[in-house]
Design a protein around this motif. Sequence first.
Motif, PDB file in Angstrom:
ATOM      1  N   LEU A 131       1.014  -0.935   0.296  1.00  0.00           N
ATOM      2  CA  LEU A 131       0.281  -0.203  -0.110  1.00  0.00           C
ATOM      3  C   LEU A 131       1.092   1.359  -0.169  1.00  0.00           C
ATOM      4  N   GLN A 147      -2.328  -0.054  -4.698  1.00  0.00           N
ATOM      5  CA  GLN A 147      -4.105  -0.425  -3.598  1.00  0.00           C
ATOM      6  C   GLN A 147      -5.552  -1.411  -4.080  1.00  0.00           C
ATOM      7  N   GLU A 151      -7.156  -4.674  -2.747  1.00  0.00           N
ATOM      8  CA  GLU A 151      -8.251  -4.933  -1.816  1.00  0.00           C
ATOM      9  C   GLU A 151      -8.953  -6.054  -2.986  1.00  0.00           C
ATOM     10  N   GLU A 185      -0.230   3.893   5.283  1.00  0.00           N
ATOM     11  CA  GLU A 185      -1.015   2.762   5.501  1.00  0.00           C
ATOM     12  C   GLU A 185      -1.555   1.747   6.250  1.00  0.00           C
ATOM     13  N   LYS A 188      -5.519   2.573   5.449  1.00  0.00           N
ATOM     14  CA  LYS A 188      -5.356   2.844   4.137  1.00  0.00           C
ATOM     15  C   LYS A 188      -5.748   0.831   4.334  1.00  0.00           C
ATOM     16  N   LEU A 189      -5.126   0.138   4.813  1.00  0.00           N
ATOM     17  CA  LEU A 189      -5.249  -0.887   5.094  1.00  0.00           C
ATOM     18  C   LEU A 189      -6.801  -0.988   6.420  1.00  0.00           C
ATOM     19  N   ILE A 192      -9.895  -0.076   4.315  1.00  0.00           N
ATOM     20  CA  ILE A 192     -10.553  -1.402   3.317  1.00  0.00           C
ATOM     21  C   ILE A 192     -10.879  -2.482   3.790  1.00  0.00           C
TER      22      ILE A 192
END
Length: 207
Positions: A131, A147, A151, A185, A188-189, A192
Amino acid sequence: MPIVLAPPNDTAEARQLQRRAQAGEVRRIYQGIYTDDRSAPIELVVRRELLSIIAALAPDAIVSHRSALESGITAAGEVHLTGPYRRDIDLPGVTLRIRKGPGPRSEDIQIPTTAGIAHRSSEPRALLENLQVTRARDESRRHTLGQAAMEQRLEKLLVREGEATLNRIRDLARDASEALGMSAEFKKLEAIIGTLLGPRSARLAHP
């Protein structure tokens, strides 16, 4: 043995291997690394014994980023690693690209080889690594998968293994992100996973 290593502090043994190489008894792969396989193409030997070679040449580094998830050499003929130094190692048919960063941690995967232990990023760490933002325009040369690919990977894990697996990955990634300096990061994870599980509604990159 397919791979023969010259002891780093044994000059006599190293010279003996050099003489054996000159006599055609072994073939040189890299400085201090030889193979007694005299029939297979040298590039094939390197691919077959890649983890042993990595353990010998970069024992303090870890197979990371896209290489930790793709389980192979990229289309550009590269393997991406993270270690205490930045270095490129050109082998027959393969280039090891080592980026400077945190090396192996206790939760990462240890792979025994004939030359020692090779390391590969754990699933939570590899997701964080992939990411990261990369500036490479050529997709085959990027060290991350991006990304959208993460996903898709997480969605497949959800379908195959259920919510508990994603929750476990999120918890492990949270702990790893602090030690690895990957808080951005992890955000972001977390977004998701939260969106895939329902409570959140972040905009995803993969259709």
